[in-house]
Design a protein around this motif. Structure first.
Motif, PDB file in Angstrom:
ATOM      1  N   GLY A  32       0.812  -1.209   0.000  1.00 27.90           N
ATOM      2  CA  GLY A  32       0.000   0.000   0.000  1.00 27.90           C
ATOM      3  C   GLY A  32       0.844   1.256   0.000  1.00 27.90           C
ATOM      4  O   GLY A  32       1.726   1.422   0.839  1.00 27.90           O
ATOM      5  N   ALA A  33       0.586   2.123  -0.973  1.00 23.96           N
ATOM      6  CA  ALA A  33       1.357   3.359  -1.109  1.00 23.96           C
ATOM      7  C   ALA A  33       0.568   4.579  -0.656  1.00 23.96           C
ATOM      8  O   ALA A  33       0.770   5.682  -1.144  1.00 23.96           O
ATOM      9  CB  ALA A  33       1.795   3.533  -2.572  1.00 23.96           C
ATOM     10  N   GLY A  34      -0.330   4.360   0.295  1.00 27.40           N
ATOM     11  CA  GLY A  34      -1.042   5.483   0.884  1.00 27.40           C
ATOM     12  C   GLY A  34      -0.179   6.155   1.936  1.00 27.40           C
ATOM     13  O   GLY A  34       1.016   5.862   2.080  1.00 27.40           O
ATOM     14  N   VAL A  35      -0.778   7.033   2.700  1.00 26.11           N
ATOM     15  CA  VAL A  35      -0.021   7.801   3.687  1.00 26.11           C
ATOM     16  C   VAL A  35       0.618   6.888   4.736  1.00 26.11           C
ATOM     17  O   VAL A  35       1.753   7.113   5.153  1.00 26.11           O
ATOM     18  CB  VAL A  35      -0.908   8.895   4.339  1.00 26.11           C
ATOM     19  N   VAL A  36      -0.074   5.847   5.150  1.00 28.94           N
ATOM     20  CA  VAL A  36       0.472   4.938   6.159  1.00 28.94           C
ATOM     21  C   VAL A  36       1.596   4.092   5.571  1.00 28.94           C
ATOM     22  O   VAL A  36       2.657   3.932   6.188  1.00 28.94           O
ATOM     23  CB  VAL A  36      -0.644   4.053   6.756  1.00 28.94           C
ATOM     24  N   GLY A  37       1.399   3.548   4.366  1.00 32.17           N
ATOM     25  CA  GLY A  37       2.428   2.728   3.738  1.00 32.17           C
ATOM     26  C   GLY A  37       3.708   3.489   3.456  1.00 32.17           C
ATOM     27  O   GLY A  37       4.804   3.015   3.746  1.00 32.17           O
ATOM     28  N   VAL A  38       3.580   4.684   2.904  1.00 37.39           N
ATOM     29  CA  VAL A  38       4.758   5.487   2.575  1.00 37.39           C
ATOM     30  C   VAL A  38       5.499   5.892   3.850  1.00 37.39           C
ATOM     31  O   VAL A  38       6.727   5.821   3.914  1.00 37.39           O
ATOM     32  CB  VAL A  38       4.372   6.720   1.734  1.00 37.39           C
ATOM     33  N   ASN A  39       4.766   6.290   4.870  1.00 36.62           N
ATOM     34  CA  ASN A  39       5.425   6.663   6.119  1.00 36.62           C
ATOM     35  C   ASN A  39       6.064   5.463   6.803  1.00 36.62           C
ATOM     36  O   ASN A  39       7.108   5.604   7.438  1.00 36.62           O
ATOM     37  CB  ASN A  39       4.430   7.356   7.064  1.00 36.62           C
ATOM     38  N   THR A  40       5.469   4.293   6.656  1.00 34.08           N
ATOM     39  CA  THR A  40       6.077   3.077   7.197  1.00 34.08           C
ATOM     40  C   THR A  40       7.404   2.803   6.519  1.00 34.08           C
ATOM     41  O   THR A  40       8.408   2.493   7.176  1.00 34.08           O
ATOM     42  CB  THR A  40       5.126   1.878   7.023  1.00 34.08           C
ATOM     43  N   VAL A  41       7.438   2.929   5.186  1.00 34.17           N
ATOM     44  CA  VAL A  41       8.686   2.725   4.447  1.00 34.17           C
ATOM     45  C   VAL A  41       9.742   3.733   4.892  1.00 34.17           C
ATOM     46  O   VAL A  41      10.900   3.373   5.122  1.00 34.17           O
ATOM     47  CB  VAL A  41       8.450   2.813   2.924  1.00 34.17           C
ATOM     48  N   LEU A  42       9.364   4.987   5.013  1.00 29.54           N
ATOM     49  CA  LEU A  42      10.320   6.016   5.427  1.00 29.54           C
ATOM     50  C   LEU A  42      10.892   5.719   6.812  1.00 29.54           C
ATOM     51  O   LEU A  42      12.097   5.873   7.043  1.00 29.54           O
ATOM     52  CB  LEU A  42       9.671   7.398   5.400  1.00 29.54           C
ATOM     53  N   GLN A  43      10.043   5.290   7.736  1.00 33.96           N
ATOM     54  CA  GLN A  43      10.513   4.959   9.084  1.00 33.96           C
ATOM     55  C   GLN A  43      11.418   3.732   9.078  1.00 33.96           C
ATOM     56  O   GLN A  43      12.432   3.699   9.781  1.00 33.96           O
ATOM     57  CB  GLN A  43       9.326   4.743  10.020  1.00 33.96           C
ATOM     58  N   LEU A  44      11.049   2.719   8.278  1.00 31.67           N
ATOM     59  CA  LEU A  44      11.897   1.527   8.187  1.00 31.67           C
ATOM     60  C   LEU A  44      13.271   1.872   7.620  1.00 31.67           C
ATOM     61  O   LEU A  44      14.292   1.384   8.107  1.00 31.67           O
ATOM     62  CB  LEU A  44      11.221   0.458   7.324  1.00 31.67           C
ATOM     63  N   GLN A  45      13.299   2.702   6.594  1.00 29.92           N
ATOM     64  CA  GLN A  45      14.580   3.090   6.003  1.00 29.92           C
ATOM     65  C   GLN A  45      15.428   3.881   6.986  1.00 29.92           C
ATOM     66  O   GLN A  45      16.646   3.755   6.998  1.00 29.92           O
ATOM     67  CB  GLN A  45      14.351   3.899   4.728  1.00 29.92           C
ATOM     68  N   GLU A  46      14.782   4.677   7.803  1.00 30.63           N
ATOM     69  CA  GLU A  46      15.521   5.460   8.791  1.00 30.63           C
ATOM     70  C   GLU A  46      16.030   4.573   9.931  1.00 30.63           C
ATOM     71  O   GLU A  46      17.176   4.705  10.367  1.00 30.63           O
ATOM     72  CB  GLU A  46      14.607   6.556   9.365  1.00 30.63           C
ATOM     73  N   GLN A  47      15.175   3.658  10.407  1.00 36.06           N
ATOM     74  CA  GLN A  47      15.526   2.820  11.546  1.00 36.06           C
ATOM     75  C   GLN A  47      16.419   1.637  11.170  1.00 36.06           C
ATOM     76  O   GLN A  47      17.206   1.177  11.995  1.00 36.06           O
ATOM     77  CB  GLN A  47      14.253   2.293  12.219  1.00 36.06           C
ATOM     78  N   LEU A  48      16.266   1.134   9.931  1.00 32.10           N
ATOM     79  CA  LEU A  48      17.023  -0.038   9.472  1.00 32.10           C
ATOM     80  C   LEU A  48      17.688   0.284   8.128  1.00 32.10           C
ATOM     81  O   LEU A  48      17.287  -0.235   7.084  1.00 32.10           O
ATOM     82  CB  LEU A  48      16.090  -1.245   9.314  1.00 32.10           C
ATOM     83  N   PRO A  49      18.688   1.156   8.112  1.00 34.43           N
ATOM     84  CA  PRO A  49      19.252   1.630   6.847  1.00 34.43           C
ATOM     85  C   PRO A  49      19.857   0.549   5.961  1.00 34.43           C
ATOM     86  O   PRO A  49      19.930   0.724   4.744  1.00 34.43           O
ATOM     87  CB  PRO A  49      20.311   2.648   7.271  1.00 34.43           C
ATOM     88  N   SER A  50      20.247  -0.586   6.517  1.00 38.03           N
ATOM     89  CA  SER A  50      20.848  -1.626   5.684  1.00 38.03           C
ATOM     90  C   SER A  50      19.809  -2.630   5.167  1.00 38.03           C
ATOM     91  O   SER A  50      20.155  -3.521   4.389  1.00 38.03           O
ATOM     92  CB  SER A  50      21.940  -2.358   6.452  1.00 38.03           C
ATOM     93  N   ALA A  51      18.549  -2.484   5.578  1.00 37.77           N
ATOM     94  CA  ALA A  51      17.502  -3.415   5.132  1.00 37.77           C
ATOM     95  C   ALA A  51      17.062  -3.070   3.710  1.00 37.77           C
ATOM     96  O   ALA A  51      17.130  -1.922   3.271  1.00 37.77           O
ATOM     97  CB  ALA A  51      16.303  -3.342   6.067  1.00 37.77           C
ATOM     98  N   ASN A  52      16.593  -4.099   3.003  1.00 38.81           N
ATOM     99  CA  ASN A  52      16.050  -3.927   1.660  1.00 38.81           C
ATOM    100  C   ASN A  52      14.541  -3.762   1.815  1.00 38.81           C
ATOM    101  O   ASN A  52      13.824  -4.716   2.109  1.00 38.81           O
ATOM    102  CB  ASN A  52      16.384  -5.156   0.815  1.00 38.81           C
ATOM    103  N   VAL A  53      14.027  -2.530   1.654  1.00 38.78           N
ATOM    104  CA  VAL A  53      12.611  -2.230   1.857  1.00 38.78           C
ATOM    105  C   VAL A  53      11.959  -1.986   0.499  1.00 38.78           C
ATOM    106  O   VAL A  53      12.424  -1.160  -0.287  1.00 38.78           O
ATOM    107  CB  VAL A  53      12.424  -0.996   2.764  1.00 38.78           C
TER     108      VAL A  53
END
Length: 65
Positions: free
Chosen positions: A10-31
């Motif tokens: 899902g690329a809605g507001v929740v999905g996009v913000n989840t991706v942004l938080q994951l990238q910030e918290q887990l920078p080496s993960a493949n999101v």
């Protein structure tokens, strides 16, 4: 943590913000963000209506249900 793979549906507001938080918290993960369409018209109809930082959504009151 470089082998960690995460898919967000899902690329809605929740999905996009989840991706942004994951990238910030887990920078080496493949999101990966998955949605059926990506355009200017993409938005989340349900979750975006209740997504408000600093509040909780506990459902509708019993007298309404």
């Amino acid at each position: 943590m470089g082998d960690l793979k995460v898919a967000v549906l899902g690329a809605g507001v929740v999905g996009v913000n989840t991706v942004l938080q994951l990238q910030e918290q887990l920078p080496s993960a493949n999101v990966t963000l998955i949605d059926d369409k990506f355009s200017d018209e993409t938005l989340s109809y349900g979750p975006a209506g209740i997504f408000r930082p600093g509040t909780q959504f506990g459902g509708l009151p019993a007298d309404i249900v």
